[in-house]
Design a protein around this motif. Sequence first.
Motif, short mmCIF file in Angstrom:
data_model
loop_
_atom_site.label_atom_id
_atom_site.label_comp_id
_atom_site.label_asym_id
_atom_site.label_seq_id
_atom_site.Cartn_x
_atom_site.Cartn_y
_atom_site.Cartn_z
N GLU A 174 0.85 -1.19 0.00
CA GLU A 174 0.00 0.00 0.00
C GLU A 174 0.89 1.24 0.00
N ASP A 175 0.62 2.16 -0.91
CA ASP A 175 1.46 3.35 -1.05
C ASP A 175 1.54 4.15 0.24
N GLY A 176 0.38 4.33 0.91
CA GLY A 176 0.37 5.12 2.14
C GLY A 176 1.24 4.50 3.22
N ASP A 177 1.14 3.18 3.39
CA ASP A 177 1.95 2.49 4.40
C ASP A 177 3.42 2.53 4.04
N LEU A 178 3.72 2.34 2.75
CA LEU A 178 5.12 2.36 2.32
C LEU A 178 5.74 3.74 2.55
N MET A 179 4.96 4.79 2.30
CA MET A 179 5.45 6.15 2.53
C MET A 179 5.67 6.39 4.02
N LEU A 180 4.76 5.88 4.85
CA LEU A 180 4.91 6.03 6.30
C LEU A 180 6.19 5.37 6.79
N ILE A 181 6.45 4.15 6.30
CA ILE A 181 7.66 3.44 6.70
C ILE A 181 8.90 4.22 6.27
N GLY A 182 8.90 4.72 5.02
CA GLY A 182 10.08 5.40 4.50
C GLY A 182 10.36 6.73 5.17
N THR A 183 9.29 7.50 5.42
CA THR A 183 9.49 8.84 5.96
C THR A 183 9.62 8.87 7.47
N LYS A 184 8.92 7.99 8.16
CA LYS A 184 8.89 8.07 9.62
C LYS A 184 9.88 7.12 10.29
N PHE A 185 10.03 5.91 9.75
CA PHE A 185 10.76 4.88 10.50
C PHE A 185 12.16 4.57 9.97
N CYS A 186 12.47 4.95 8.76
CA CYS A 186 13.77 4.55 8.20
C CYS A 186 14.83 5.64 8.32
N SER A 187 14.52 6.73 8.99
CA SER A 187 15.50 7.82 9.10
C SER A 187 16.42 7.67 10.30
N ASP A 188 16.08 6.80 11.26
CA ASP A 188 16.89 6.62 12.47
C ASP A 188 17.50 5.22 12.50
N PRO A 189 18.73 5.05 12.00
CA PRO A 189 19.38 3.74 12.15
C PRO A 189 19.79 3.52 13.60
N PHE A 190 20.03 2.28 13.96
CA PHE A 190 20.39 1.96 15.34
C PHE A 190 21.66 2.69 15.79
N CYS A 191 22.59 2.87 14.86
CA CYS A 191 23.87 3.48 15.24
C CYS A 191 23.71 4.95 15.62
N SER A 192 22.56 5.57 15.30
CA SER A 192 22.35 6.99 15.63
C SER A 192 21.82 7.18 17.04
N ILE A 193 21.46 6.11 17.72
CA ILE A 193 20.86 6.22 19.05
C ILE A 193 21.96 6.44 20.09
N SER A 194 21.73 7.39 20.98
CA SER A 194 22.68 7.62 22.08
C SER A 194 21.91 7.88 23.36
N LEU A 195 22.51 7.47 24.46
CA LEU A 195 21.89 7.70 25.76
C LEU A 195 21.80 9.19 26.07
N ALA A 196 22.84 9.92 25.68
CA ALA A 196 22.86 11.36 25.96
C ALA A 196 21.68 12.06 25.30
N ALA A 197 21.41 11.70 24.03
CA ALA A 197 20.28 12.31 23.32
C ALA A 197 18.95 11.88 23.94
N ALA A 198 18.88 10.62 24.35
CA ALA A 198 17.64 10.12 24.96
C ALA A 198 17.34 10.85 26.26
N TYR A 199 18.39 11.16 27.04
CA TYR A 199 18.20 11.88 28.29
C TYR A 199 17.70 13.30 28.05
N LYS A 200 17.91 13.82 26.83
CA LYS A 200 17.42 15.16 26.47
C LYS A 200 16.07 15.08 25.76
N ASP A 201 15.40 13.94 25.93
CA ASP A 201 14.04 13.73 25.39
C ASP A 201 14.00 13.70 23.87
#
Length: 660
Positions: free
Chosen positions: A220-247
């Motif tokens: 479905e185009d709408g679901d595929l766009m949601l996955i691409g725009t919302k969920f694929c921009s943050d790879p695991f390597c970009s996660i940091s505790l410091a950023a998480a502590y800043k909400d």
Amino acid sequence: MNSLDSVMDIDQPKNQEDPFLKFIDYARSALSPEPDENLDPNGNGAETSTGPSWNWIASRILKTCSAYSSGVTAAILLSDISQAWSEQHRDRPPKKMPECVKQSRKKYKRRKLPNTVTIDSIFEKNFLSLNSVLEAVIVEAFVLPGTNISMLSLGDYWSSNTIDIYLHQRYCDLTRNGLLKKGREIFLTGCYLRPATKGGSAYMRLLPTEYLTILLDEAEDGDLMLIGTKFCSDPFCSISLAAAYKDVCYSLYARIEIIGPLEVHGTLQSKQITLVDNDGVKLQFLLWGDQVVLANLLSVGSMLALDRPYIASSVDRGIETSNEVCLEFGSTTQLFLVPLIQHEEQVSVALTPNRYQGSRLQSTIDPSQAPQVSQVSLPCDSHGSIDFSSYPFQSFVTDLHDKMTGVSLYGVVTNITRERSTTEAIFSLRVEDTTGAIWAKLHFVKCWSLRRLSIGHTVYISGLTCSMTKRKGLEALWFENTAGASFFNLSSLPALLNSSCLHKLSSLSDLSSQTSCMQIVQVWLKMKMVHVSKRFSHAICGHFVTEQPNDVLECSFCNTSCGAEVIHTFYLKITLADESGEVSAWCTGHTATELLQISPDEFFELPEDDQAMYPTSLEKQRFTVAIVNCKQQGCGPNDALRVLETEGISWEITGALKSE
């Protein structure tokens, strides 16, 4: 063929007849549609049978026998099998179904989750357990008039009823932005049922649950766009505790690689789910306490999208991982799922497999005499492993090959060893059938849990996985806590002796050194030729213990010290007789107690003269016994255990029932 007598008259070597296997064939023929109904209408020869598989029937029969230790009849077994099959497969679309559910059903290609229940079954039983899963389609999303309470009306692919659920507050924004709308599929678990009451609501409803996943469709185009725009921009390597502590909030997309077992930490339970993103980076997704039911909604190989997961320190959580962070289901987390589409592979089989050659066709068979060939479609995962749990025929050792899961085997144990190079409870079992033998490696959760099992016993194992070792050898693996894994020792199953539909009586003259399968014989006891002695056995496995230096008692089977897990038992050597001859045999445990009609503690409390005279009181008493050849050839490594148990006697009595 729907007659039990007809099945029993199948032409095959008399000494190879096995009534248990014949009854499985009979039950399957009684429950299965006619062969012509199973053929693919497209003419490609693929079988799409709606009948039960061979191993499903075998497992069901053995479960029923375990429940009815006093014995079963053919009518009881067929009734139980038929009812269980009917309840399990109420998944044909009913005549009355909302149109949006019908349209969604056309795209349904995944496998049903293990704990899935239907809406119709909720109405029938007026009950829903917290572990149950609903695979639902939204029929309507609405707000209760005069309130801000969002409701969903749900249907499913197997029910004519619909049911309403109060939507949990964490998901109400998804109705406003249009994600939770008519036709959307969702999975739910951890639901409480509010039944209809005379004085209250006239309608059955589900109370709000936090444990919900929204299904996305990449087609479905709408679901595929949601996955691409919302969920694929943050790879695991970009996660940091410091950023998480800043909400800083993350939206992540990854494949489910492993769903770990339930772990208990005092009064707190947990589950670890291993996720892998598109870069191959792995993170642990942790579920705590009541959250563990969320794992019921997930399947290995599916893609999981996590919106606003809680970011925690893996060190603080005691997780052994190379990454400093791990993920948790936080108070604002929302889960989206792209389920794994279950691919299938065509497997060629013989419609009338030869029980003594296996179901694989032999190249030496005259084509004019070969059985009719067809195909079955079996589920195949992303790694190419084929699931044989729904395979219609019996699997034999000769059929086994790499990348097979859900395999069942029926055969005789010819050797058992415990792996000494590990602290885990891992035993290797050599199982032999009419086509060959294979070593199966059994992985137990804590310790051996199958009670007494020894050489010559007939066993049924389901849930085996076959794979190639590094040395290019085929290995069969069994894990006790895997879904679909079961183990039955038919040689010590009490119901078998009292169920004439599952055995045939042999005579002692039929026994020979070549006999490998269990025999059922009606005999009397010759008590003048009897030897009774006291032994100590390991309560867990039922095998004898030996005294080591420093008064340490060691189990000869488990190869471990027993501590307080030692009980008194008989070691009984006795002569059995019938009209055709006599046989010397031995037994221990419950079987010896049944033959002597007295417990070990009671017997050895008797004065010595009474102990000596006691066996004569049982002279000529008749019993139905199960007897196995415990002196199988080529056992090698476990000779010490065999000598300790058999003392050179070739026959073990594994079960006994006093004849009236």
